[in-house]
Design a protein around this motif. Structure first.
Motif, short mmCIF file in Angstrom:
data_model
loop_
_atom_site.label_atom_id
_atom_site.label_comp_id
_atom_site.label_asym_id
_atom_site.label_seq_id
_atom_site.Cartn_x
_atom_site.Cartn_y
_atom_site.Cartn_z
N THR A 73 2.47 -7.67 4.48
CA THR A 73 2.02 -6.36 4.05
C THR A 73 3.13 -5.35 4.28
OG1 THR A 73 1.03 -5.88 6.21
CG2 THR A 73 -0.41 -6.85 4.52
N THR A 102 3.92 -0.92 3.76
CA THR A 102 3.47 0.42 3.39
C THR A 102 4.70 1.23 3.00
OG1 THR A 102 1.64 0.33 4.96
CG2 THR A 102 2.30 2.52 4.18
N HIS A 134 -4.56 -2.83 4.95
CA HIS A 134 -3.81 -4.06 5.18
C HIS A 134 -4.67 -5.11 5.88
CE1 HIS A 134 -0.10 -2.72 3.53
NE2 HIS A 134 0.21 -1.89 4.50
N TYR A 139 0.87 -1.17 0.00
CA TYR A 139 0.00 0.00 0.00
C TYR A 139 0.91 1.21 0.00
CZ TYR A 139 -3.35 3.55 1.33
OH TYR A 139 -4.12 4.68 1.35
#
Length: 142
Positions: free
Chosen positions: A85, A87, A69, A35
């Motif tokens: 995950t 970022t 997430h 992300y």
């Protein structure tokens, strides 16, 4: 050895389809959902809401990343798949490409465009940029 797969995940329906595709197509591969917090969003928020919004912008963006997430993790749990995950804070295409290079990713999977409204217009070019600049295969879900 299984391919390392990176899925661009922003919570949009196409990113959910991209994640499902990655799980089905690469069932034994380590999958990471990325992300991206786009710094340009802070400028848009300042213009729309003024300085108080700008002060909280990054904290709000991190909270949104956590929510997204969680959505991705829940979707993979439903399919008995584990998910990492991550970022990143960067221009979206740049973040995807740099992460793929730095982490020895073998395959990128992403939607043809992101969320609706202004985000859709801004993110639609992300897929094109990633396709043009990636050194590895890119699968675009539409």
């Amino acid at each position: 050895m299984s391919a390392n797969v990176l899925v661009a995940f922003d919570g949009s329906p196409l990113s959910e389809r991209a994640l499902a595709y990655a799980i089905e197509t690469f069932p034994d591969a380590p999958i990471t959902a990325i992300y991206i917090i786009n710094p340009i969003d802070s400028v848009i928020d300042v213009e729309a809401g003024g300085l108080p919004v700008a002060k909280d912008w990054y904290e709000n963006a991190k909270e949104e990343a956590t929510r997204i997430h969680t959505t991705a993790t829940d979707l993979t749990a439903e399919r008995n798949t584990e998910l990492d995950t991550v970022t990143e804070v960067e221009k979206p295409a740049q973040a995807i490409l740099e992460y793929a290079d730095d982490q020895d990713i073998d395959q990128i999977v992403m939607g043809s465009h992101g969320r609706s409204g202004i985000d859709r217009a801004l993110l639609g070019s992300v897929a094109e940029t990633v396709i043009r600049r990636a050194r590895i295969p890119v699968t675009i879900i539409s």
